[in-house]
Design an enzyme around this catalytic site. Sequence first.
Site, PDB file in Angstrom:
ATOM      1  N   CYS A  80      -4.685   6.300  -3.139  1.00 53.09           N
ATOM      2  CA  CYS A  80      -5.821   7.077  -2.638  1.00 53.09           C
ATOM      3  C   CYS A  80      -5.437   8.550  -2.495  1.00 53.09           C
ATOM      4  O   CYS A  80      -5.313   9.235  -3.494  1.00 53.09           O
ATOM      5  CB  CYS A  80      -6.356   6.466  -1.340  1.00 53.09           C
ATOM      6  SG  CYS A  80      -8.081   6.902  -1.064  1.00 53.09           S
TER       7      CYS A  80
ATOM      8  N   HIS B  62      -7.373   1.082  -2.758  1.00 55.26           N
ATOM      9  CA  HIS B  62      -6.314   0.603  -1.845  1.00 55.26           C
ATOM     10  C   HIS B  62      -5.874  -0.811  -2.221  1.00 55.26           C
ATOM     11  O   HIS B  62      -6.366  -1.785  -1.646  1.00 55.26           O
ATOM     12  CB  HIS B  62      -6.828   0.614  -0.402  1.00 55.26           C
ATOM     13  CG  HIS B  62      -7.002   1.981   0.155  1.00 55.26           C
ATOM     14  ND1 HIS B  62      -5.993   2.651   0.809  1.00 55.26           N
ATOM     15  CD2 HIS B  62      -8.059   2.819   0.123  1.00 55.26           C
ATOM     16  CE1 HIS B  62      -6.422   3.854   1.174  1.00 55.26           C
ATOM     17  NE2 HIS B  62      -7.679   3.976   0.770  1.00 55.26           N
TER      18      HIS B  62
ATOM     19  N   GLU C  11      -3.320  -2.352  -1.436  1.00 52.58           N
ATOM     20  CA  GLU C  11      -2.585  -3.051  -0.372  1.00 52.58           C
ATOM     21  C   GLU C  11      -3.449  -4.087   0.354  1.00 52.58           C
ATOM     22  O   GLU C  11      -2.928  -5.019   0.958  1.00 52.58           O
ATOM     23  CB  GLU C  11      -1.992  -2.045   0.628  1.00 52.58           C
ATOM     24  CG  GLU C  11      -2.990  -1.287   1.518  1.00 52.58           C
ATOM     25  CD  GLU C  11      -3.509   0.000   0.886  1.00 52.58           C
ATOM     26  OE1 GLU C  11      -3.517   0.100  -0.358  1.00 52.58           O
ATOM     27  OE2 GLU C  11      -3.930   0.901   1.650  1.00 52.58           O
TER      28      GLU C  11
END
Length: 535
Positions: free
Chosen positions: A381, A507, A509
């Site tokens: 990001c 993102h 993650e």
Amino acid sequence: MKYIFVTGGVVSSLGKGLAAASLGTLLEHRGQKVILQKFDPYLNIDPGTMNPYEHGEVYVLDDGAETDLDLGHYERFTSTNLSRLNNLTSGQVYQSVLKKERDGDYLGGTVQVIPHVTNEIKERIRKVAREMPGDIIITEIGGTVGDIEGLPFLEAIRQFAQDVGPENVLFIHTTLIIYMRAAGELKTKPTQQSIAKLREIGISPGIILCRTELPLDHDVKDKISLFCNVSPDAVIEARDVKNSIYEVPLKLHEEKLDDLVCKLLNIQAPQPDLTRWRQFVQRVINPIQHVRIGVVGKYIELQDAYKSIYEALVHAGASHDTKIDIVKVDSEHIEKEGAARHLAGMQGILVPGGFGDRGIEGKIAACRYAREQRIPYFGICLGMQIAIIEFARNVCKLEAANSTEFDKTTPHPVVSLLEEQRHVTTVGGSMRLGSWVTDLVAGTKAFELYHSATITERHRHRYEFNAAYKTQMEESGLVISGMSPDGLLAEMIELRDHPFFVACQFHPEFLSKPNHPHQIFHGFVKAALQQHTKK
Ligand code: GLN
């Protein structure tokens, strides 16, 4: 449907979220379909507007909900896909009640905490039960028993148990057993008092989950059992785990938590097969090699600010039998002392998401160092926007190139506001949020990592790569490897002549799981390990 409510007493940060998630894991391994959710007593509508010092990471769901980081534990520990229904705050409750009042829905009545606020909370639980079919809903109540702001939630779940029948509801109270070093003793009084507080409200926990540094001997368990009105086997020891949070479900299983829950709720379910979970934990705690990854951020001292990123690194590390030595680097220190001073010896450099201009130049310097020293770089990001700025300034020689987030008058706004953001005036819930599709370009690193031409990832941003600079940057060697399907937004970039230089606007993650590490994290750790071999 069965309902489990998890409360906490004595202190905050007891790991209620992990306990709820771990119980979810165990019940799911016993064949139950489990939904997890969190009630947060604060008045914000969601944590999206809070800064990381207040709240830690904001966890984003597929539907774009900005939620408490405990929902990250829930999704990582189970296979449930959560939605905005699964994180209720007092802010949302009051917003809805006050709207109904203005709309005249209460027909002239006096609007009160009981029953109007409590009804609103109960209705949300019913809505989740209706719209997210499953066998069990585990609800974690944020905060600590005794907090004024948590009372409506506790009153609501007490009523709810009456509504659906106490046999369908289990209250689990998480508490701290304090070890007094001077006396050499475990102290149970604060636990007794927090349970007394719950019983005053009309809630009797069926299980008491005791966080403790030391093992609970029989005397302690008996005492808690006697004073707190549960059988001694319902006093569960939740001792601090040494190596990994992923050990918690295994420890709780040894303590027979899942057996007890099934017994108390009359659930017929086979014993769990935890083999794969155990294997994962073994890989985490017995690595055969190490790798040093520098994470360059501005909230670096906060354990919770980049929670999902750290977890995703653990997952990827385990898949390579590797322990990730995460070196947390404050980008402002790089600004003062230079990148080499803090990043020499790193085998990989990760720049995570972020907002605001503090520490930005340090992140740009870290990215430059990774590019020039050919150290694997992973930008997430803001970390992708940083890579674009760095490339523009130092490769394309666009002096003072910047994002308009940090410099409104930059001569080269290589990162600028998304078109749809130009007229947005409110702060809450107004970014480009949630799952969006990205088309990957064949022949790129991104394509190789995902083995796929289209991917879906979660987003949370207002700014983007300014398309006006696309051709110029591509001619200088920047590869745009992922685009939104309409061809308008660059979602992934990379560098060709570099061991691993990959950045994404989304993102990743948030989608990593213990036995399913995210593809980019997996590839990044692999590249970092090769860096090691080369050295
Ligand atoms: N501040 C940047 C933006 O709004 C990056 C956001 C992020 O890293 N989550 O686009």
